[in-house]
Each structure stands twice: as structure tokens, then as C-alpha cells.
Scaffold this active site. Sequence first.
Site, mmCIF file in Angstrom:
data_model
loop_
_atom_site.group_PDB
_atom_site.id
_atom_site.type_symbol
_atom_site.label_atom_id
_atom_site.label_comp_id
_atom_site.label_asym_id
_atom_site.label_seq_id
_atom_site.Cartn_x
_atom_site.Cartn_y
_atom_site.Cartn_z
ATOM 1 N N THR A 87 -2.778 -20.317 16.153
ATOM 2 C CA THR A 87 -1.521 -19.265 15.289
ATOM 3 C C THR A 87 -0.345 -20.458 15.707
ATOM 4 O O THR A 87 -0.512 -21.195 16.744
ATOM 5 C CB THR A 87 -1.678 -17.963 16.677
ATOM 6 O OG1 THR A 87 -3.217 -17.830 16.018
ATOM 7 C CG2 THR A 87 -0.659 -17.211 16.249
ATOM 8 N N ARG A 130 -11.744 -7.779 11.374
ATOM 9 C CA ARG A 130 -10.997 -8.183 12.445
ATOM 10 C C ARG A 130 -10.313 -8.941 13.029
ATOM 11 O O ARG A 130 -9.059 -9.123 12.064
ATOM 12 C CB ARG A 130 -11.703 -9.286 13.333
ATOM 13 C CG ARG A 130 -11.767 -9.661 14.649
ATOM 14 C CD ARG A 130 -10.789 -11.640 14.800
ATOM 15 N NE ARG A 130 -9.951 -11.356 15.999
ATOM 16 C CZ ARG A 130 -9.115 -12.399 16.767
ATOM 17 N NH1 ARG A 130 -9.162 -12.616 15.394
ATOM 18 N NH2 ARG A 130 -9.238 -12.788 17.945
ATOM 19 N N GLY A 187 -6.670 -9.689 15.448
ATOM 20 C CA GLY A 187 -5.933 -9.735 16.995
ATOM 21 C C GLY A 187 -5.246 -9.789 17.697
ATOM 22 O O GLY A 187 -4.407 -8.809 16.939
ATOM 23 N N ASP A 188 -4.291 -10.131 18.674
ATOM 24 C CA ASP A 188 -3.363 -9.751 18.796
ATOM 25 C C ASP A 188 -2.331 -9.824 18.228
ATOM 26 O O ASP A 188 -1.285 -9.890 18.018
ATOM 27 C CB ASP A 188 -3.279 -10.984 20.474
ATOM 28 C CG ASP A 188 -3.403 -12.371 20.308
ATOM 29 O OD1 ASP A 188 -3.843 -13.635 19.400
ATOM 30 O OD2 ASP A 188 -2.031 -12.861 20.978
ATOM 31 N N THR A 199 -0.924 -17.310 21.755
ATOM 32 C CA THR A 199 -1.868 -18.007 20.791
ATOM 33 C C THR A 199 -2.771 -18.001 22.307
ATOM 34 O O THR A 199 -2.711 -18.534 22.991
ATOM 35 C CB THR A 199 -1.308 -19.857 20.659
ATOM 36 O OG1 THR A 199 -2.537 -20.050 20.195
ATOM 37 C CG2 THR A 199 -1.095 -20.556 21.514
ATOM 38 N N GLY A 200 -4.464 -17.704 21.505
ATOM 39 C CA GLY A 200 -5.056 -18.046 22.584
ATOM 40 C C GLY A 200 -6.834 -17.310 21.768
ATOM 41 O O GLY A 200 -6.482 -16.336 20.311
ATOM 42 N N GLY A 222 -7.597 -13.726 21.026
ATOM 43 C CA GLY A 222 -6.785 -12.917 21.068
ATOM 44 C C GLY A 222 -7.012 -11.676 21.921
ATOM 45 O O GLY A 222 -6.038 -10.825 22.341
#
Lengths: 325, 325
Positions: free
Chosen positions: A192, A220, A222-223, A243-244, A246
Amino acid sequence: MNSIVKHIAIACTFVAMSDTKRYAIAIHGGAGTILKSSMTPKLEKAYQQILEKAIQRGYKLLEKKASALDAVETAVKLLEDAPLFNAGRGSVFTANGKHEMDASIMDGKTLDAGAVALLQKIKNPIELARMVMEHSGHVFLAGKGAEDFASKMGLKKMEASYFYTEARYKQLQLAKKADKVLMDHTDRKFGTVGAVALDQFGNLAAATSTGGMTNKKFGRIGDSPMIGCGTYANNNSCAVSCTGSGEYFIRVNAAFHVSALMQYKKYSLEKACREVVDHLLPSIGGDGGLIAIDHAGNISMCFNTEGMYRACKSSVGDYSIGIYK
Amino acid sequence: MNSIVKHIAIACTFVAMSDTKRYAIAIHGGAGTILKSSMTPKLEKAYQQILEKAIQRGYKLLEKKASALDAVETAVKLLEDAPLFNAGRGSVFTANGKHEMDASIMDGKTLDAGAVALLQKIKNPIELARMVMEHSGHVFLAGKGAEDFASKMGLKKMEASYFYTEARYKQLQLAKKADKVLMDHTDRKFGTVGAVALDQFGNLAAATSTGGMTNKKFGRIGDSPMIGCGTYANNNSCAVSCTGSGEYFIRVNAAFHVSALMQYKKYSLEKACREVVDHLLPSIGGDGGLIAIDHAGNISMCFNTEGMYRACKSSVGDYSIGIYK
């Protein structure tokens, strides 16, 4: 769920500021298992060059009194256009060989926000997120509907071939072979991209963009496009881009959580970021990092992984580009 | 954005609890311009009956030591099946004459969460949200991908005719004529449904489900499926389900905001809910309401509109069903 902490490595860069008309910007290109031992000098240089280009471009805008919103959008667009990062052009492939990109942006002055998800043809998802914020009357548009809105706004669309990169295609084949949904690399790297900025008028902004997870199915999200999870900005506290992994960032409302700790527990930016990255996320098994900047211009770039592509530059002379811990 | 407060009417129901093995549940069926003067006795009775049925069903589960998760899912399913509310069967029509339903659920014990958006064929979106939470490895699935996941899980799908209600279809025609995106009624009524519960084991859970906005375009996603915005649960603080002008609830991270005020500013549940509903939301122009329950079993049902369909029942004898302020 058990509290499994997969990565206990902790790293944090902190830059404190003190002048009056201060302004600053920070960017990230993803966190994860980024080891010097598995990097070639050529690739390392390529990452450093694009990080430098993006941070300089964003900073120069702030210097010329551009808004924090313009600075973060411009920096993220540059990172989206670079095939090295998992966003825009370099996005990973979904299970059916397509791309599904998400992005969001937030204005700390007004709390206005825009977000998009599951885009297949938009060259710069962050540009569409801003258009959603400014022209749709909504905050979050997804899928074909979001692409229809892009058409209405006259936004450039690209053929699928534009988003094709050989490295990402190989990752998909590997993932399919292993029948796994991978973050954006076999070695857990979250590609990200994001930016946060404080402009000369005291306004904060944050932006995040991603290509999601290799071999992902089922639409899907994510965050990254979720306001308060992957992105948040509020002039009263801070601007944050994450970033990670999510799903964990969503469950702890990572970005807004940093702001809440500052506003309601009177934590400093640094302490608030560390609480989220070093404690809250690991307590449920989440790894990754975030960049944040507060209303006073302090910058924090925190991660609990081996590395995070990152850079920052401020009007008091701070300047750094980093990859490893 | 200017701070236009469209509704300054404030209402709050607060129930304090004090026994040891306490348990409780609260539900809502949407907030908005709900006036006794524009309601027929027959319709009023129909609303009261379904609210009573849902609150009793959820409460009985808690009484039999079911989990808070089971209680909120069951109550929301009942409300989804009732054509009176804008969720599941009674969902409003999008601009192209379809339905796009969103839902989310959160487990306060583990912070596990599941969310779905832009569903067209799922009878009970809240059921799919729970399956996402428990079986997908993700938090948030949307669109066709989410429906594919539902197929994999063997979940019941319905033909479009199941979701057809004459009243909603008329609303769409009115909205098209006026070329407006309406909440779920011409008079600003937010028909989202939701439930929050505390079970006998001290676990909290929250669930929210919606059919979105009449005549909506562009794949708009509101606050209902967004963890921290329309839904949040954490055993350390509270469980919250929101209903209102979704974009504003997203921008203030309404549901998690209540929790953050309790955890970090040591507000009581009631004070935290009032801060969000009476101050934060109106400060950016947002209206609607929320239901919340804390780890001690206190219940709050707050709204800044003329009414909110709501009910609550607790093990210390509290029991109420309400519609107007």
C-alpha cells in the site's frame, strides 16, 4: 482470536518541529518483511529514487503554499504510477487475473472524505477518491458504480494491460500454486502507498491507495479505503495513513485510534502511534505500520515489521528516506 | 462544509443497571422525521408489534444463555424479514431498480468483525456478515464477490421479486421524478436496523443492516457496513449500532467514537453517546441516532431527529418500545 504476535520488531522515526509557519510531508510505500539481505542494490536504488521523487514533489507544493490535500494527492499519484508499489500501475492480481484497487483521502480541516474500492480501470484511484469527496455528495463508492461515476467525471481509464507487470503476474502464479491469498509478496510485504501532510495554513490531510492482496477472491475490501481505519485526518489532532494486514487495522480503527488517543488521552503523536502499532495491533495479531503528522508538524513513521518504505521532509530541514528498520 | 444543524431536536433514553448477572438487548429500526401526525394507528401498531417481537426474541435468547452475537443476529434477521424497515426484504430501490444491501456485525470479546456491501440477492445480509467474520479470513466483502462467497457457504439467495414492496417502488418513482437521492423516504427517514446486546458471560456484540438510499447510484456504501462507523463492539467499553445520514457517521467514526470517549476520556455511556449524537454529528450537519450498551449493561438510545424506532429489554426489568421523541 488468539493474540499471536508474529513480528515483534519495532521501529519508529520521530521528528519534532518547532518553527511558526511549519509545514511537512511524509509518505510510505508499504511495510512488511523487507530485508536488506533479499534486496539487490539496483532495486534498492529504484525504491529510493521514487520515494525521493514523491517526497520532493509533495514538499515543493507545500513550499509554494499548495494545500495539504494537493500535496498528498500528488505524492500518492506518483507512487501509484510507479510499478514498484502495490497501488495503481503496480497493483497485484486477484484470483481471476484482474486488479481491484482501493483508495481514500481525508481533509483534516472539514473532515470531508472520499473513498473508492474494487476499481479495475482507473489509472489513479486517489484522484477518483478526491472526486468522490468533492463532487459525489457521498463518501464511499465501490465497484462498477464507482467506475460509472469516474466516467461521469471524465476521468481517464486504462486497459487491463496498463496494470500488467510481470513480477505481479508471477506472484499470482505462485499464490495459485500454493492456493494462498498473499499480501503482495510471498514474504509478507504490504505494498500500500500513502501520504500525510501539514500545509502552511495549518491544514492536515491524509491519502492512501492500494492494489490489495494477490490471489484475493470475493471482493475483499481492506483498511485502505475505510475512513478511520486506513486513513484519517483532523486538524485538531493528526493525519494518518496505514499499511499492513488490513483486517486488523479495520478491527482496531487504527487511523482514527491514533487521533482519539491524542484528543482524549492527551497522548503525543509519537506515543499515540506507538500505542497502536506496538500494542493494539500486535495484541490481535496485526502487523504493518503507519505514517502520521500532527497539527504542530511533528512526524511519526512507525512499524512493527522488518521494514517500511518511507520518507519525510519538513520546513525545519528534516529530510529522510528509509527502507529498513 | 458549513456546520448546518438541520435537526436540533434531541432525545435520549437511558437505562442504568446494577445487578450482577445482568444482560440486556436494544434494537433500532431507523431514525428520522417520524411524526405521530403522519402515522396511522394501524401502521403504528405494525411497527410496535415487530419491534416487540424482535426485542422479545433477542432477550429470550440471552435469558437462555445464548451469546450476545446470536442475540443481535437473530433480532436483526427478524427486522430484515419485516417489509416495514429499509433492510433485507423492505430495502429501498437503487436508481436502476435494484437493491443494494449492506450489513456488519462485531464481537466485543475478540474484536472480530464481518461486513458485506452491495448485496442484491441475499435474504439476510446480517447472516452473511457473520459468515464473513467467522469463515472468510477477511472482514469486508462486497458486490458479486460477496455473493460468490455466500454461494460457497450455501446461503439462501432470493429472486429480486422477494425484495419488491410496492411502497418502496413508489418511493423510487417519486425520487426519480424529483431527481433526488432520498434516504429511505421523502421525509428523511433512515430505515437502517440494528441491535446491541450484553450476554450473561459479559460479552458485547453489535449488528447493523440497511437497504441504503432510494434512487442511489454509483455503488454508494454508507456507514452501516463500516466497522467503527455504523457498528462497533468492544467488551472493554460498549457495543454501538447507528442509523442516520451515513456519510456524516463515517466522517466522525460515530460508533468507535462512543467507545473512544468511554475508554480514553472516561465518559459514561450516556455522556459519550450524547457527545456524538448531540454535538459531533450536528457540528458537521449529520442527523440520526444510535443505540448502545456498555459492559456494565447500561443502555442508551439517542437521536437528534423527530423519532427513532427502538426497543430495549434488560434482566433488571427494564422494557420499553418507542417511536417518537
